[in-house]
Motif scaffolding. Structure first.
Motif, PDB file in Angstrom:
ATOM      1  N   SER A 199       0.880  -1.119  -0.030  1.00  0.00           N
ATOM      2  CA  SER A 199       0.200  -0.100   0.044  1.00  0.00           C
ATOM      3  C   SER A 199       1.052   1.302   0.083  1.00  0.00           C
ATOM      4  O   SER A 199       1.782   1.299   0.715  1.00  0.00           O
ATOM      5  N   VAL A 200       0.613   2.095  -1.082  1.00  0.00           N
ATOM      6  CA  VAL A 200       1.359   3.542  -1.164  1.00  0.00           C
ATOM      7  C   VAL A 200       0.246   4.514  -1.408  1.00  0.00           C
ATOM      8  O   VAL A 200      -0.509   4.426  -2.006  1.00  0.00           O
ATOM      9  N   GLU A 201       0.736   5.854  -0.596  1.00  0.00           N
ATOM     10  CA  GLU A 201      -0.456   6.615  -0.548  1.00  0.00           C
ATOM     11  C   GLU A 201      -0.214   7.855  -1.414  1.00  0.00           C
ATOM     12  O   GLU A 201       1.258   8.344  -1.818  1.00  0.00           O
ATOM     13  N   ASN A 202      -0.915   7.807  -2.404  1.00  0.00           N
ATOM     14  CA  ASN A 202      -0.989   9.106  -3.475  1.00  0.00           C
ATOM     15  C   ASN A 202       0.328   9.067  -4.279  1.00  0.00           C
ATOM     16  O   ASN A 202       1.300   9.626  -4.489  1.00  0.00           O
ATOM     17  N   ILE A 203       0.213   7.756  -5.301  1.00  0.00           N
ATOM     18  CA  ILE A 203       1.289   7.634  -6.309  1.00  0.00           C
ATOM     19  C   ILE A 203       0.642   8.744  -7.377  1.00  0.00           C
ATOM     20  O   ILE A 203      -0.177   8.530  -7.865  1.00  0.00           O
ATOM     21  N   ASP A 204       2.013   9.402  -7.575  1.00  0.00           N
ATOM     22  CA  ASP A 204       1.856  10.567  -8.594  1.00  0.00           C
ATOM     23  C   ASP A 204       1.921   9.991  -9.983  1.00  0.00           C
ATOM     24  O   ASP A 204       3.176   9.382 -10.477  1.00  0.00           O
TER      25      ASP A 204
END
Length: 381
Positions: A199-204
């Motif tokens: 889980s990664v927050e806010n992948i651009d």
């Protein structure tokens, strides 16, 4: 215990720094005049064939690299306390010098080996909030020593591996989950096929991605340092990493007893995972304090469930899982074929979270409205 990352490239700058002498106290301080610096700069760029008009931008680039190298050397001596800063600078350094790491295509079937372990990459992908890694791990295990009546063949905890992950220079602190399946073993080793969702927050997704994986032999105690097995750094465009992911907009809303709602906004599908993204719409009476699942079948008649996997403030992520005839969740190598899926016919159920801590097993689930259909209409590419 250090968690610094090492990039698997031909010229491993971090191994070089690790071998450097770190105690500078015995050296005299030397001063350099501005005139000498200008002479060095001119000689350096002439030797590299750089035209005079290009000096400005190129000089600034190399000055930034040099500054980062100085910081890296300083931080290396105290790396236990500043690993996050070091990791961020390492990513910046890679961008500046144009580090040529592996792409998703070339990383497939790449194997790293050490301490009797072999780890082979199968697939790497991303979406809006996760990194997905599929790989095989072969570990040294005394299979003869296992009590086969009590334990299935597997990699035991004391022989397992840990994965540390960075995305664009930031250490991932979100959750990690997945599944594994034994695909072979001998008397002295076990091989498992594993699928990990990080889980990664806010992948651009508007930029290229640099994803670093560090594999270590697990340590059962924080007082014993982990043994590094190997590391791989992948640099690729978001389009490459999402090549097999498709999505469609949804327009479905669930309404609850307290007046709050959940809007189902987007469905995504890849060979790895199927998700629905939603958003909580609070009411004056409540903030949707429910655990929500949706159960039913797809248009092919297969039993499936949509469960609430993650919540960040009012943003929700649901994941879709399929079941076999015995109502077991599909194993890692039998992901449901979604090629001809066009709809889900489901009923939503909700369990209200207890006001005080307690088991959700004691909470009765209630249906939310009538059964409904989620239609999937993908844009033609």
């Amino acid at each position: 215990m250090s968690t610094d990352y090492y990039v698997d490239t031909e010229k491993n700058i971090y191994d070089l720094l690790n071998d450097m002498e770190q105690d500078l106290s015995g050296y005299e301080k030397q001063s350099v005049s501005k005139e000498e610096l200008k002479k060095w700069e001119k000689a350096f760029y002439q030797s590299r064939g750089i035209k005079r008009e290009a000096w400005g931008k190129t000089c600034m680039k190399y000055a930034m690299v040099a500054s980062l190298l100085v910081c890296v050397v300083v931080l290396w001596a105290v790396r236990g306390e500043v690993s996050a800063q070091f990791n961020s600078m390492k990513y910046t350094l890679q961008e500046l010098i144009g580090n040529s790491s592996y792409t998703p295509t070339t990383v497939v079937n790449k194997t790293i080996s050490k301490h009797g372990y072999n780890i082979t990459f199968v697939d790497v992908a991303i979406d809006w909030d996760s990194v997905y890694l599929t790989y095989t791990v072969t570990a040294p295990v005394d299979v003869k020593g296992m009590d086969m009546e009590l334990n299935r063949v597997r990699i035991p905890v004391d022989k397992d591996v840990d994965i540390d992950v960075q995305v664009n220079g930031e250490t991932v602190s979100g959750g990690m989950g997945g599944s594994s399946e034994v695909i072979g073993y001998t008397d002295t080793e076990v091989t498992e096929l594993r699928y990990e969702e990080i889980s990664v927050e806010n992948i651009d997704l508007s930029k290229d991605q640099t994803i670093d994986f560090l594999f270590c032999k697990s340590s059962l105690t924080p007082f014993v340092p982990r043994k590094k097995i190997g590391a791989v750094s992948i640099v690729a465009s978001s389009e490459e990493l999402m090549a097999e992911t498709k999505q469609c907009e949804l327009n479905q809303t669930l309404e609850f007893e307290d007046g709050s709602k959940i809007a189902l906004e987007r469905y995504t599908s890849s060979p790895i995972v199927q998700k629905i993204y939603g958003k909580i719409i609070p009411s004056e009476m409540g903030n949707c304090n429910y655990d929500v699942t949706m159960t039913g079948t797809d248009n092919l008649g297969r039993t499936m469930e949509i469960y609430m996997k993650r919540q960040r403030e009012n943003d929700l992520v649901f994941e879709i899982i399929y079941f076999d005839e015995e109502y077991n969740h599909n194993s890692v190598n039998s992901t449901a074929d979604m090629t001809n899926v066009t709809s889900f016919m489901v009923t939503a159920f909700a369990k209200e979270y207890p006001e005080e801590s307690g088991s959700m097993d004691d909470v009765k689930k209630k249906p939310v409205g009538e059964p409904f259909t989620i239609n999937l209409q993908f844009d033609e590419k």
